[in-house]
Enzyme design. Structure first.
Site, PDB file in Angstrom:
ATOM      1  N   ASP A   8       5.128  -4.966  -4.706  1.00 36.10           N
ATOM      2  CA  ASP A   8       5.737  -4.172  -3.634  1.00 36.10           C
ATOM      3  C   ASP A   8       6.571  -5.017  -2.660  1.00 36.10           C
ATOM      4  O   ASP A   8       6.028  -5.894  -1.980  1.00 36.10           O
ATOM      5  CB  ASP A   8       4.650  -3.447  -2.840  1.00 36.10           C
ATOM      6  CG  ASP A   8       3.829  -2.500  -3.706  1.00 36.10           C
ATOM      7  OD1 ASP A   8       3.323  -2.952  -4.757  1.00 36.10           O
ATOM      8  OD2 ASP A   8       3.674  -1.341  -3.333  1.00 36.10           O
ATOM      9  N   ASN A  40       8.594   0.309  -0.341  1.00 45.69           N
ATOM     10  CA  ASN A  40       8.462  -0.145   1.047  1.00 45.69           C
ATOM     11  C   ASN A  40       9.623  -1.043   1.450  1.00 45.69           C
ATOM     12  O   ASN A  40       9.521  -1.788   2.427  1.00 45.69           O
ATOM     13  CB  ASN A  40       7.151  -0.922   1.228  1.00 45.69           C
ATOM     14  CG  ASN A  40       5.931  -0.038   1.125  1.00 45.69           C
ATOM     15  OD1 ASN A  40       5.726   0.855   1.935  1.00 45.69           O
ATOM     16  ND2 ASN A  40       5.108  -0.283   0.118  1.00 45.69           N
ATOM     17  N   ASN A  67       3.588   6.311  -3.472  1.00 46.68           N
ATOM     18  CA  ASN A  67       3.244   7.355  -2.510  1.00 46.68           C
ATOM     19  C   ASN A  67       4.220   7.441  -1.336  1.00 46.68           C
ATOM     20  O   ASN A  67       4.259   8.455  -0.638  1.00 46.68           O
ATOM     21  CB  ASN A  67       1.816   7.151  -1.987  1.00 46.68           C
ATOM     22  CG  ASN A  67       1.604   5.782  -1.378  1.00 46.68           C
ATOM     23  OD1 ASN A  67       1.835   4.762  -2.038  1.00 46.68           O
ATOM     24  ND2 ASN A  67       1.159   5.734  -0.141  1.00 46.68           N
ATOM     25  N   HIS A  68       5.018   6.398  -1.105  1.00 42.06           N
ATOM     26  CA  HIS A  68       6.035   6.445  -0.045  1.00 42.06           C
ATOM     27  C   HIS A  68       7.419   6.808  -0.591  1.00 42.06           C
ATOM     28  O   HIS A  68       8.418   6.638   0.107  1.00 42.06           O
ATOM     29  CB  HIS A  68       6.119   5.100   0.680  1.00 42.06           C
ATOM     30  CG  HIS A  68       4.878   4.740   1.443  1.00 42.06           C
ATOM     31  ND1 HIS A  68       4.292   5.578   2.365  1.00 42.06           N
ATOM     32  CD2 HIS A  68       4.105   3.627   1.411  1.00 42.06           C
ATOM     33  CE1 HIS A  68       3.220   4.996   2.879  1.00 42.06           C
ATOM     34  NE2 HIS A  68       3.076   3.817   2.306  1.00 42.06           N
ATOM     35  N   HIS A 148       1.021   2.956  -9.984  1.00 43.84           N
ATOM     36  CA  HIS A 148       0.879   2.797  -8.542  1.00 43.84           C
ATOM     37  C   HIS A 148      -0.410   3.484  -8.111  1.00 43.84           C
ATOM     38  O   HIS A 148      -0.473   4.710  -8.008  1.00 43.84           O
ATOM     39  CB  HIS A 148       2.089   3.421  -7.843  1.00 43.84           C
ATOM     40  CG  HIS A 148       2.266   3.000  -6.427  1.00 43.84           C
ATOM     41  ND1 HIS A 148       2.833   1.800  -6.077  1.00 43.84           N
ATOM     42  CD2 HIS A 148       1.955   3.616  -5.256  1.00 43.84           C
ATOM     43  CE1 HIS A 148       2.881   1.689  -4.761  1.00 43.84           C
ATOM     44  NE2 HIS A 148       2.342   2.784  -4.240  1.00 43.84           N
TER      45      HIS A 148
END
Length: 255
Positions: A8, A40, A67-68, A148
């Site tokens: 990430d 991110n 999830n983002h 993920h």
């Protein structure tokens, strides 16, 4: 084929560190394809057109998410227009974008799949079932999955479920590199989590004092990225072109 998977990427500081070190690593290791989790990559979580383009310009070939994925609305159209930007395939079909891409390398093709776990995560469709649906298609021998997910048990279970069916499964999301890189019994390369590309003295990239305040007071705290020295966590998978099986896995950490 030598395929590098990068953990990430956190904010502009992590993106700049990647840009500073990736070209030399690609040359040193003879890397053919680079996959990076970029969910991110924008300061403050999520990704933006600018942060995505920065990673592509820095030498990343495929960007995965998690999830983002949809934290920033300005990214929604990008998921539909950018062939090599993925979001987890087990999001509802109505979500922007797709969870699979195929990269034409000339002498061979490489498939990259992005899936998200469900334990301690958002309630998406089963990644096991979604993987079955995707693998029912005619895909290239070399297929890799960015899984993920939060729970190590779910990650390892998924890795064994995919063993012999894909070339490699690498976990993302926890920002902590695991020391369990291996080749599973039927030839699938595996690591539970690649780790993080971002500031070393941090809590998952965030200033430690802010996370501590949040945990101690249970009150809202505006997070800010840490600064200082960075590292890039990644794993290099050496994969046989014809069989699609992993021949070796090398865990790498650059500081």
């Amino acid at each position: 084929m030598n395929i590098l998977a990068i953990g990430d990427v956190v904010g502009s500081i992590g993106s700049r560190f990647l840009r500073a070190h990736l070209p030399h690593l690609k040359k040193l290791k003879g890397i053919d394809l680079v996959i990076a989790n970029g969910e991110n990559s924008a300061d403050g979580n999520g990704l933006t057109p600018a942060s995505v383009q920065f990673l592509f310009d820095s030498g990343v070939d495929v960007i995965t998410a998690g999830n983002h994925s949809f934290r920033r609305k300005e990214s929604y159209e990008l998921y539909d227009s950018c062939e090599y930007l993925l979001r987890p395939a087990n999001f509802p079909p109505s979500a922007p974008g797709k969870g699979l891409c195929i990269v034409d390398m000339g002498r061979t093709q490489i498939c990259v799949i992005n899936l998200m776990g469900t334990i301690y995560m958002d309630g998406l469709d089963s990644p096991f079932d979604e993987a079955d649906r995707l693998l029912a298609k005619e895909l290239p021998p070399i297929t890799l999955i960015d899984f993920h997910a939060e729970a190590t048990g779910e990650k390892r279970s998924f890795g064994y479920y995919m063993d012999g069916r894909v070339s490699a499964v690498f976990g993302t999301h926890t920002h902590v590199q695991t020391a369990d890189e291996c080749i599973l019994p039927n030839g699938t390369g595996y690591i539970s989590d690649l780790g993080m590309t971002g500031p070393i003295q941090s809590v998952l990239g965030v200033k430690p004092e802010l996370v501590i305040e949040k945990m101690r007071t249970k009150m809202p705290v505006r997070f800010a990225l840490a600064e200082g020295d960075c590292r890039m966590d990644c794993a290099l998978f050496h994969i046989d072109d014809k069989s699609g099986k992993t021949l070796s896995v090398e865990r790498i950490q650059i500081q």
